[in-house]
Design an enzyme around this catalytic site. Structure first.
Site, short mmCIF file in Angstrom:
data_model
loop_
_atom_site.label_atom_id
_atom_site.label_comp_id
_atom_site.label_asym_id
_atom_site.label_seq_id
_atom_site.Cartn_x
_atom_site.Cartn_y
_atom_site.Cartn_z
N ILE A 89 0.83 -1.21 0.00
CA ILE A 89 0.00 0.00 0.00
C ILE A 89 0.87 1.26 0.00
O ILE A 89 0.35 2.36 0.09
CB ILE A 89 -0.99 -0.03 1.19
CG1 ILE A 89 -0.29 -0.08 2.54
CG2 ILE A 89 -1.97 -1.20 1.03
CD1 ILE A 89 -1.26 -0.02 3.73
N HIS A 105 -4.46 -4.39 -2.83
CA HIS A 105 -4.85 -4.23 -1.42
C HIS A 105 -4.99 -2.77 -1.02
O HIS A 105 -5.03 -2.43 0.16
CB HIS A 105 -3.83 -4.94 -0.51
CG HIS A 105 -3.88 -6.42 -0.65
ND1 HIS A 105 -2.86 -7.24 -0.21
CD2 HIS A 105 -4.80 -7.26 -1.19
CE1 HIS A 105 -3.15 -8.50 -0.48
NE2 HIS A 105 -4.32 -8.55 -1.06
N ALA A 215 16.03 -8.37 -3.10
CA ALA A 215 15.41 -7.86 -4.33
C ALA A 215 16.26 -6.79 -4.99
O ALA A 215 16.33 -6.70 -6.22
CB ALA A 215 14.02 -7.30 -4.00
#
Ligand code: BV8
Ligand code: ZN
Length: 228
Positions: A89, A105, A215
């Site tokens: 979010i 979401h 990542a």
């Protein structure tokens, strides 16, 4: 090549946004059912507002990391053939330059009016129950999807999963549905599936290939491969 990328809290971890399941994860301070369910909001709206106001305010102190920037670069190369579906979010994908992003979401920087259904950009607090700019009623809630609520844009997501050549999951534990089921759906439609995660996720066996590591390292390297 049509690519659907699913991201979770792990892609924002290196930016300093706490994940959910890590030791000092978000939920540590709160039980999920105390802050991220409609029942919790009905029961203790001030507690819930404080939880989301704090996360909204914290956005000013974080920046996109190389993983977010690499996906923005991939979008430059693939255009409409790329869709980023995020469970996050935060607004770090957009701040890195991505525009083809779907927040399944919800978003911290958006408020939803329970009286008129209006949605509006919101970067301040909601705990003081401000009136809705549209209808004037003080019924603004965080525009996020709580447990037991239906995620946003599920039809568009299902359509893109059905036509994907490649499904890539980045920084997610695969603990929350329906997002955790996307890899099976994509694989059943014939897509190749790739996991980029610090450690194996709960759904790791569903992936044709898994690469484990941060990542910020894995995603730029993978994007270089795709863009060649
Ligand atoms: C629904 C918004 C009906 C709010 C969130 C089937 C089986 C069992 C249960 C269910 C089921 N179907 C539905 C349920 C119930 C429930 C559910 O899944 N419960 C779980 C707990 C069992 N699901 C729902 O209620 C959903 N609604 O199902 O409606 C429906 C369904 C389909 C179609 C129509 C109707 C709604 C769920 C959404 C809830 N809202 N967020 C907020 O953020 O406050 S969920 C929230 O938690 C996040 O958005 C995210 O989805 C999830 C957290 O997961 P991750 O993002 O993966 O984060 P996590 O910390 O867990 O993991 C981080 C990962 O990153 C780790 O693997 C770690 O190794 C890795 N990592 C860490 N650092 C790095 C890294 N990787 C790379 N680099 C790093 N540096
Ligand atoms: Zn309203």
């Amino acid at each position: 090549m049509r690519v659907v990328v699913l991201t979770g809290a792990g892609i924002s971890a290196e930016s300093g946004v706490p994940t959910f399941r890590d030791a000092d994860g978000l939920w540590e301070g709160h039980r999920v059912e105390d802050v991220a369910t409609p029942e919790a909001y009905d029961h203790a709206p001030i507690t819930v507002h404080r939880f989301y106001d704090a996360r909204r305010a914290a956005l000013a102190g974080v920046e996109p990391n190389p993983a977010h920037h690499a996906l923005a670069r991939l979008e430059q190369g693939l255009g409409d053939d790329l869709l980023v579906v995020t469970q996050n979010i935060d607004d770090l994908h957009e701040r890195a330059g991505s525009s083809r992003v779907l927040h399944m979401h919800g978003q911290l920087l958006s408020a939803l009016c329970r009286a008129c259904g209006g949605r509006m950009r919101w970067d301040g607090d909601l705990v003081d129950l401000p009136p809705c700019p549209g209808c004037g009623v003080s019924e603004l809630r965080p525009d996020v999807v709580w447990f037991g609520e239906i995620p946003y844009e599920m039809d568009r997501i299902s359509d893109r999963l059905a036509e994907a050549d490649l499904f890539v999951s980045i920084g997610t534990s695969g603990a929350v549905y329906p997002a955790a089921g996307f890899v099976q759906a994509a694989a059943s439609y014939g897509a190749r599936t790739l996991e980029l995660n610090l450690q194996p996720s709960e759904g790791t066996d569903w992936f044709h290939e898994s690469r484990h590591g941060p990542a910020g390292v894995l995603v730029p390297a993978w994007v270089d491969e795709v863009l060649g």
